[in-house]
Design an enzyme around this catalytic site. Structure first.
Site, PDB file in Angstrom:
ATOM      1  N   ASP A 298      -9.910   2.282   2.265  1.00  0.00           N
ATOM      2  CA  ASP A 298      -9.930   1.787   3.655  1.00  0.00           C
ATOM      3  C   ASP A 298     -10.349   2.941   4.562  1.00  0.00           C
ATOM      4  O   ASP A 298     -11.114   2.758   5.517  1.00  0.00           O
ATOM      5  CB  ASP A 298      -8.542   1.306   4.100  1.00  0.00           C
ATOM      6  CG  ASP A 298      -8.103   0.049   3.374  1.00  0.00           C
ATOM      7  OD1 ASP A 298      -8.978  -0.758   3.009  1.00  0.00           O
ATOM      8  OD2 ASP A 298      -6.881  -0.117   3.177  1.00  0.00           O
TER       9      ASP A 298
ATOM     10  N   LYS B 124       0.810  -1.225   0.000  1.00  0.00           N
ATOM     11  CA  LYS B 124       0.000   0.000   0.000  1.00  0.00           C
ATOM     12  C   LYS B 124       0.842   1.273   0.000  1.00  0.00           C
ATOM     13  O   LYS B 124       0.407   2.300  -0.491  1.00  0.00           O
ATOM     14  CB  LYS B 124      -0.944   0.004   1.213  1.00  0.00           C
ATOM     15  CG  LYS B 124      -2.078  -1.004   1.075  1.00  0.00           C
ATOM     16  CD  LYS B 124      -3.005  -0.972   2.272  1.00  0.00           C
ATOM     17  CE  LYS B 124      -4.059  -2.056   2.145  1.00  0.00           C
ATOM     18  NZ  LYS B 124      -4.972  -2.107   3.279  1.00  0.00           N
TER      19      LYS B 124
END
Ligand code: NAD
Length: 282
Positions: free
Chosen positions: A109, A72
């Site tokens: 997220d 990420k």
């Protein structure tokens, strides 16, 4: 859209429910969808290899890819554009690929956790919150809490340098001292005076039974969130409910990160209940 081609780049993806959520939602919207796992297994890809995977997705006509642990952060410098939220946090989990091959990074997220919070605990007091766990998921949860109404966030981790590093990143991003690192030993004292607490550790999973802190500090005035969703009813949530606390389980973040990503990938409005049903059926 006639058909949709998506992927997930990460390590150890076998149990991910995200591919099924996207495929079922695309199909239900009249756009046959293929969502491929691009699993680097335990062989961590270097930055150059990650770029090769991303270039392959672009040249193969993918509409987008999700990116998960442990890429990420590493994917961020490889993208043409990054949303301000993802850039501030320094982490991307969703890459939209335009028909011309331009890549744009987002972090669903963060938006997904916030949406789950609004949905699951609409009236929760948010002045002071404690978060236990400052790992990969904890990063997004902390940023989400601080940018969605939490005034002071206290973060504890068994590794205090992680908690402090996360506090520094978020305080820099939001331009105020919103986050403080606190000692994981004795975190119950911080919880006792907070409005709510979120578990962002693996504690509560089948492989990590138990709770990350002593639940006897909880009263009916607290709300309690958990990022763990296998099982959905963790030991923490069970104990919290028994004490009269409102609770938020880990499925909401998992579902809403996919809902928000589907919208970004396709421009179509996802049906949240349908995606939830797919998630829960797995
Ligand atoms: P991670 O290993 O990157 O981070 C976990 C952190 O918790 C570490 O920093 C560790 O030091 C800390 N920790 C562990 N036990 C602790 C304790 N008792 N007290 C204080 N700190 C403790 O893991 P991650 O990638 O952040 O994932 C955490 C959990 O989130 C996973 O186990 C999984 O169950 C869940 N998860 C949820 C979603 C979702 O969408 N809801 C998505 C992915 C993962």
């Amino acid at each position: 859209m006639n058909s949709i081609l998506l992927g997930l780049i990460g390590e150890g993806l076998d149990l991910s429910r995200t591919p099924a959520m996207h495929e079922a939602e695309g199909l239900a919207q009249g756009a046959p969808t293929v969502y491929r796992r691009i699993d680097t297994l335990t062989e961590r890809a270097s930055g150059r290899e990650l770029k090769t995977l991303l270039d392959a997705a672009v040249s193969s006509g993918f509409n987008g890819v999700n990116v998960t642990h442990p890429y990420k952060q590493a994917v961020l410098p490889l993208l043409d554009e990054v949303s301000s939220q993802a850039a501030e946090l320094g982490a991307v989990n969703t890459v939209v690929i335009s028909p011309e091959g331009k890549t744009t990074g987002h972090n669903t997220d963060v938006t997904g956790f916030a949406r789950g919070l609004e949905e699951g605990l609409p009236n929760a007091h948010m002045d002071t919150v404690v978060q236990v766990g400052a790992g990969g998921v904890g990063n997004a949860v902390a940023y989400s809490l601080v940018t969605h109404g939490v005034n002071t966030l206290k973060i504890a981790d068994l590794d205090p340098t992680r908690a402090q590093a996360l506090a520094d990143v978020i305080n820099d991003a939001v331009g105020r001292e919103a986050v403080v690192g606190v000692d994981a030993r004795g975190v119950e004292d911080a919880i006792a005076t907070a409005n709510g607490v979120v578990n962002a550790t693996p504690m509560g999973m089948l492989a990590h039974p138990g709770t990350a802190f002593d639940v006897s500090c909880l009263t009916a005035e607290h709300w309690v969130g958990d990022v763990v969703y296998m099982p959905i009813e963790t030991e923490l949530l069970k104990a919290a409910r028994a004490r009269g606390c409102e609770t938020l389980d880990g499925t909401r973040m998992a579902i809403h990160q996919a809902v928000d990503a589907f919208r970004l990938f396709t421009g179509l409005e996802p049906d949240v209940e349908r995606m939830r049903k797919t998630f829960l059926s797995l």
